[in-house]
Design an enzyme around this catalytic site. Structure first.
Site, mmCIF file in Angstrom:
data_model
loop_
_atom_site.group_PDB
_atom_site.id
_atom_site.type_symbol
_atom_site.label_atom_id
_atom_site.label_comp_id
_atom_site.label_asym_id
_atom_site.label_seq_id
_atom_site.Cartn_x
_atom_site.Cartn_y
_atom_site.Cartn_z
ATOM 1 N N ASN A 164 0.913 -1.355 -0.150
ATOM 2 C CA ASN A 164 -0.093 -0.131 0.069
ATOM 3 C C ASN A 164 0.871 1.266 -0.001
ATOM 4 O O ASN A 164 1.858 1.309 0.530
ATOM 5 C CB ASN A 164 -1.053 0.014 1.206
ATOM 6 C CG ASN A 164 -0.410 0.703 2.334
ATOM 7 O OD1 ASN A 164 -0.673 1.950 2.605
ATOM 8 N ND2 ASN A 164 0.253 0.037 3.263
ATOM 9 N N THR A 233 5.014 8.709 3.639
ATOM 10 C CA THR A 233 5.009 10.167 3.859
ATOM 11 C C THR A 233 6.617 10.509 3.748
ATOM 12 O O THR A 233 7.330 10.017 4.808
ATOM 13 C CB THR A 233 4.552 10.431 4.906
ATOM 14 O OG1 THR A 233 3.147 10.320 5.217
ATOM 15 C CG2 THR A 233 4.638 12.148 5.568
#
Length: 417
Positions: A164, A233
């Protein structure tokens, strides 16, 4: 198609067309009743959390025909409206063997749901019907963000794995706090709140401080997590470097002390740390303190950016974090190393590749006090939780232990090194 097959189809079509209307109506009525019966059966099995139905029929069909993100959203919806209820499969006496105390909190069992499932606290009230000991909400950031472009979740069914690159898609801390404020308590299931940073935030500490400030009065939250290990991130994992971690924890612990947050704080780490990096992290976490406030534990581990050796599966070429069975040994090894580095003084939540009682027990014996799952849930459905609990009890009884707490770090009790 052969000519004889064609003639057979024509004859059957003519027969149906020659039937009297009442015969056709009876056939359609029977078809409707049968379809309704099948649908009702499936609905009841889904609601009751029938283990065989989920593992043999429902979840294989979901994995084959439904996009993973759509399947996730559907499960959130069903859970939100409490349409999934998993019946306990162990006796009260057996259940008592799974009770444990960690971080000065009492858990009915050591099985938890990892962050990433209920990012926006939409389904948390329904999760307690899964049979969980605890569930983690988030990861949530100060401001809402849509995350990375879709498609961003990929299955590797033959490996029971997921890749993911969601990127902390969530509705923001205000939304989550508003939802959780309406929940006085979700006991006996405990709740953790997993905090992260927005993609465009430069001063990393600020987002965690905002999250703590806004959620400080939530009575339904039992512990906090600062997530510094997602690979999706940019720059986030840099916070695991020794000097950066020192500064971050100074800021976070000072904030908690200043606003009188007494609840446990945990740090979620990546499985990709080198040995020397893990040693630095263990050193910082073990000694860092502000007044009476300290780091109470760690979560090992987040997803990995590595890929299994010797595989050519196309999904493994996708960027993002890998979870599921390929992560199992990697995370367990890190649990064992961290337990030894801290001499078992810093409680660990183990996560990565847990889909059976044996998987969970392996992590507990390596040093984890609690375990979490997520990818295992996506492949086997909510009944996997009761299956794990039942198998854990069998393993405890096999090893002649009084409770699951007796198994924590058991491997190291026989380690002469």
């Amino acid at each position: 198609m052969s000519s004889s097959q064609g003639f057979q189809i024509v004859r059957e079509a003519r027969f149906i067309m020659s039937c009297k209307p009442r015969h056709i109506n009876k056939f359609l009525s029977l078809l409707g009743v049968s379809s309704g019966g099948i649908l009702a059966f499936g609905t009841i099995c889904t609601y009751r959390g029938d283990e065989g139905f989920y593992s043999n029929l429902l979840m294989p069909m979901v994995s084959k025909f439904i996009d993973p993100e759509i399947a996730h959203e559907a499960c959130i919806l069903l859970t939100r409206f409490k349409l999934i209820r998993c019946k306990e499969s162990i006796s009260q006496e057996q259940a008592s063997k799974l009770r444990t105390n960690v971080f000065n909190l009492s858990f009915t069992n050591p099985i938890g749901l990892a962050a990433g499932f209920d990012k926006n606290s939409a389904a948390v009230a329904g999760l307690k019907h899964y049979g969980l000991g605890f569930a983690e909400v988030g990861t949530v950031t100060p401001n809402p963000q849509s995350g990375n472009p879709k498609k961003r979740i990929f299955r590797v069914k033959e490996d029971s794995a997921l890749v993911n690159r969601c990127g902390f898609n969530n509705k923001g801390i205000d939304h989550v706090v508003n939802n959780l404020s309406s929940q006085e308590t979700l006991q006996p299931m405990l709740v953790g709140l997993n905090l992260g940073k927005n993609k465009d935030t430069q001063h990393i500490s600020s987002d965690y401080l905002i999250g703590l400030e806004k959620s400080r009065n939530l009575s339904s939250v039992d512990y906090f997590v600062i997530n510094i290990s997602s690979p999706n991130t940019p720059g986030l994992r840099d916070s695991q470097e020794k000097e950066n971690l020192e500064r971050l924890l100074d800021d976070v612990l000072s904030k908690m002390e200043a606003i009188s947050i007494k609840k446990p704080l945990l740090v979620k780490l990546a499985p990709d740390l080198k040995d020397w990096q893990l040693k630095d992290v263990a050193d910082v976490i073990s000694r860092k303190k502000c007044g009476n406030t300290k780091v109470c534990g760690v979560i090992l581990t987040n997803t990995t950016i590595t890929r299994p050796e010797g595989t050519s599966h196309d999904v493994y070429l996708e960027s993002g974090g890998l979870s599921g069975q390929p992560l199992r040994k990697m995370s367990t090894d890190m649990i064992s190393d961290f337990y030894k580095l801290t001499k078992g003084q810093v409680p660990i939540i183990g996560v990565g590749g847990v889909s059976s009682g044996e998987d969970a027990y392996e992590k507990i014996r390596a040093g984890a006090s609690l375990v979490q799952l997520y990818t295992g849930l996506t492949y086997e459905g909510p009944p996997v939780i009761n299956k794990i609990k039942r198998e854990l009890v069998e393993l405890i009884e096999r090893d002649k232990l009084n409770s699951i707490s007796d198994a924590v770090g058991l491997n190291h009790k026989y380690d002469t090194n």
